[in-house]
Design a protein around this motif. Structure first.
Motif, PDB file in Angstrom:
ATOM      1  N   ASP A  15      25.347 -49.587  25.436  1.00 14.03           N
ATOM      2  CA  ASP A  15      26.052 -48.790  26.436  1.00 14.03           C
ATOM      3  C   ASP A  15      25.882 -49.327  27.852  1.00 14.03           C
ATOM      4  O   ASP A  15      26.529 -48.834  28.775  1.00 14.03           O
ATOM      5  N   ASN A  16      25.027 -50.325  28.030  1.00 17.55           N
ATOM      6  CA  ASN A  16      24.701 -50.777  29.381  1.00 17.55           C
ATOM      7  C   ASN A  16      25.064 -52.221  29.708  1.00 17.55           C
ATOM      8  O   ASN A  16      25.265 -52.540  30.871  1.00 17.55           O
ATOM      9  N   VAL A  17      25.149 -53.103  28.731  1.00 18.53           N
ATOM     10  CA  VAL A  17      25.316 -54.524  29.043  1.00 18.53           C
ATOM     11  C   VAL A  17      26.648 -54.824  29.738  1.00 18.53           C
ATOM     12  O   VAL A  17      26.693 -55.636  30.674  1.00 18.53           O
ATOM     13  N   GLU A  18      27.717 -54.177  29.321  1.00 20.45           N
ATOM     14  CA  GLU A  18      29.012 -54.423  29.956  1.00 20.45           C
ATOM     15  C   GLU A  18      29.031 -53.908  31.388  1.00 20.45           C
ATOM     16  O   GLU A  18      29.562 -54.570  32.293  1.00 20.45           O
ATOM     17  N   ILE A  42      18.696 -61.649  27.209  1.00 24.26           N
ATOM     18  CA  ILE A  42      17.720 -62.058  26.194  1.00 24.26           C
ATOM     19  C   ILE A  42      17.543 -60.863  25.269  1.00 24.26           C
ATOM     20  O   ILE A  42      16.847 -59.904  25.603  1.00 24.26           O
ATOM     21  N   ASP A  43      18.222 -60.916  24.132  1.00 26.64           N
ATOM     22  CA  ASP A  43      18.194 -59.753  23.241  1.00 26.64           C
ATOM     23  C   ASP A  43      17.025 -59.824  22.270  1.00 26.64           C
ATOM     24  O   ASP A  43      16.773 -60.846  21.644  1.00 26.64           O
ATOM     25  N   ASN A  44      16.350 -58.714  22.149  1.00 27.46           N
ATOM     26  CA  ASN A  44      15.129 -58.611  21.352  1.00 27.46           C
ATOM     27  C   ASN A  44      15.431 -58.003  19.983  1.00 27.46           C
ATOM     28  O   ASN A  44      14.823 -57.013  19.590  1.00 27.46           O
ATOM     29  N   ASP A  45      16.405 -58.589  19.260  1.00 31.58           N
ATOM     30  CA  ASP A  45      16.776 -58.168  17.910  1.00 31.58           C
ATOM     31  C   ASP A  45      17.289 -56.727  17.865  1.00 31.58           C
ATOM     32  O   ASP A  45      16.834 -55.910  17.060  1.00 31.58           O
ATOM     33  N   SER A  46      18.254 -56.428  18.725  1.00 29.31           N
ATOM     34  CA  SER A  46      18.847 -55.082  18.770  1.00 29.31           C
ATOM     35  C   SER A  46      19.442 -54.691  17.429  1.00 29.31           C
ATOM     36  O   SER A  46      19.977 -55.525  16.699  1.00 29.31           O
ATOM     37  N   LYS A  47      19.379 -53.404  17.134  1.00 30.57           N
ATOM     38  CA  LYS A  47      19.914 -52.877  15.880  1.00 30.57           C
ATOM     39  C   LYS A  47      21.286 -52.236  16.066  1.00 30.57           C
ATOM     40  O   LYS A  47      21.930 -51.850  15.104  1.00 30.57           O
ATOM     41  N   ASP A  48      21.737 -52.100  17.310  1.00 31.82           N
ATOM     42  CA  ASP A  48      23.058 -51.531  17.577  1.00 31.82           C
ATOM     43  C   ASP A  48      24.053 -52.684  17.826  1.00 31.82           C
ATOM     44  O   ASP A  48      23.875 -53.772  17.301  1.00 31.82           O
ATOM     45  N   SER A  86      14.472 -47.963  39.725  1.00 29.70           N
ATOM     46  CA  SER A  86      13.875 -46.819  39.053  1.00 29.70           C
ATOM     47  C   SER A  86      14.763 -46.225  37.971  1.00 29.70           C
ATOM     48  O   SER A  86      14.273 -45.618  37.033  1.00 29.70           O
ATOM     49  N   GLN A  87      16.075 -46.383  38.086  1.00 26.23           N
ATOM     50  CA  GLN A  87      16.968 -45.818  37.075  1.00 26.23           C
ATOM     51  C   GLN A  87      18.137 -46.754  36.824  1.00 26.23           C
ATOM     52  O   GLN A  87      18.656 -47.378  37.744  1.00 26.23           O
ATOM     53  N   ILE A  88      18.574 -46.816  35.584  1.00 28.94           N
ATOM     54  CA  ILE A  88      19.723 -47.649  35.237  1.00 28.94           C
ATOM     55  C   ILE A  88      20.974 -47.157  35.949  1.00 28.94           C
ATOM     56  O   ILE A  88      21.818 -47.931  36.341  1.00 28.94           O
ATOM     57  N   SER A  89      21.101 -45.866  36.162  1.00 27.66           N
ATOM     58  CA  SER A  89      22.296 -45.309  36.802  1.00 27.66           C
ATOM     59  C   SER A  89      22.455 -45.780  38.242  1.00 27.66           C
ATOM     60  O   SER A  89      23.497 -45.605  38.847  1.00 27.66           O
ATOM     61  N   ALA A  90      21.436 -46.410  38.787  1.00 30.43           N
ATOM     62  CA  ALA A  90      21.485 -46.873  40.171  1.00 30.43           C
ATOM     63  C   ALA A  90      21.973 -48.304  40.260  1.00 30.43           C
ATOM     64  O   ALA A  90      21.622 -49.025  41.169  1.00 30.43           O
ATOM     65  N   SER A 117      15.015 -55.353  34.403  1.00 31.32           N
ATOM     66  CA  SER A 117      14.521 -54.719  33.190  1.00 31.32           C
ATOM     67  C   SER A 117      15.109 -53.324  33.056  1.00 31.32           C
ATOM     68  O   SER A 117      15.124 -52.551  34.004  1.00 31.32           O
ATOM     69  N   PHE A 118      15.612 -52.991  31.867  1.00 26.09           N
ATOM     70  CA  PHE A 118      16.044 -51.629  31.595  1.00 26.09           C
ATOM     71  C   PHE A 118      14.800 -50.784  31.384  1.00 26.09           C
ATOM     72  O   PHE A 118      13.832 -51.232  30.786  1.00 26.09           O
TER      73      PHE A 118
END
Length: 120
Positions: A15-18, A42-48, A86-90, A117-118
């Motif tokens: 939901d965030n990379v794009e 750098i993807d850490n073996d995401s399951k989605d 502090s927040q991804i929304s920022a 970093s997320f």
């Protein structure tokens, strides 16, 4: 031209990379046009569907790169230059301010690394 490498570890961030790529691309074009850049996920073996979305971004934008880990390594890396909002929304306010501040502080360097970093 000076270059900024923006390193972004991901794990289940479909939901965030794009959104992040869009903000970084526009910020670089509008506010840091004097710099070249690369955005490295750098993807850490995401399951989605994070990896599929990153692959699509790589095809759309040649400045986007990907590293896909074969397994989850938990913590990917630690850097001295980490800037964590502090927040991804920022996205716009915090990421823009931090990257611009960092780029301006490193005027004498030909290549800068910036780590985003997320936070959960």
């Amino acid at each position: 031209m000076k270059k900024i490498s923006i390193l972004v570890p991901t794990y289940n961030e479909e939901d965030n990379v794009e959104k992040l790529e869009y903000v970084i691309r526009n910020m670089m074009a509008e506010q840091l046009a004097a710099y070249d850049y690369e955005l490295v996920f750098i993807d850490n073996d995401s399951k989605d569907k994070t990896q599929q979305k990153i692959e699509a971004l790589c095809k759309q934008n040649k400045k986007v790169k990907a590293i896909f880990n074969a397994k989850n390594y938990d913590t990917i890396a630690k850097f001295d230059c980490i800037k964590k909002p502090s927040q991804i929304s920022a996205y716009k306010s915090e990421y823009s301010k931090q990257v611009i501040k960092y780029a301006k502080a490193e005027k004498n360097s030909n290549h800068m690394y910036y780590f985003i970093s997320f936070e959960s």
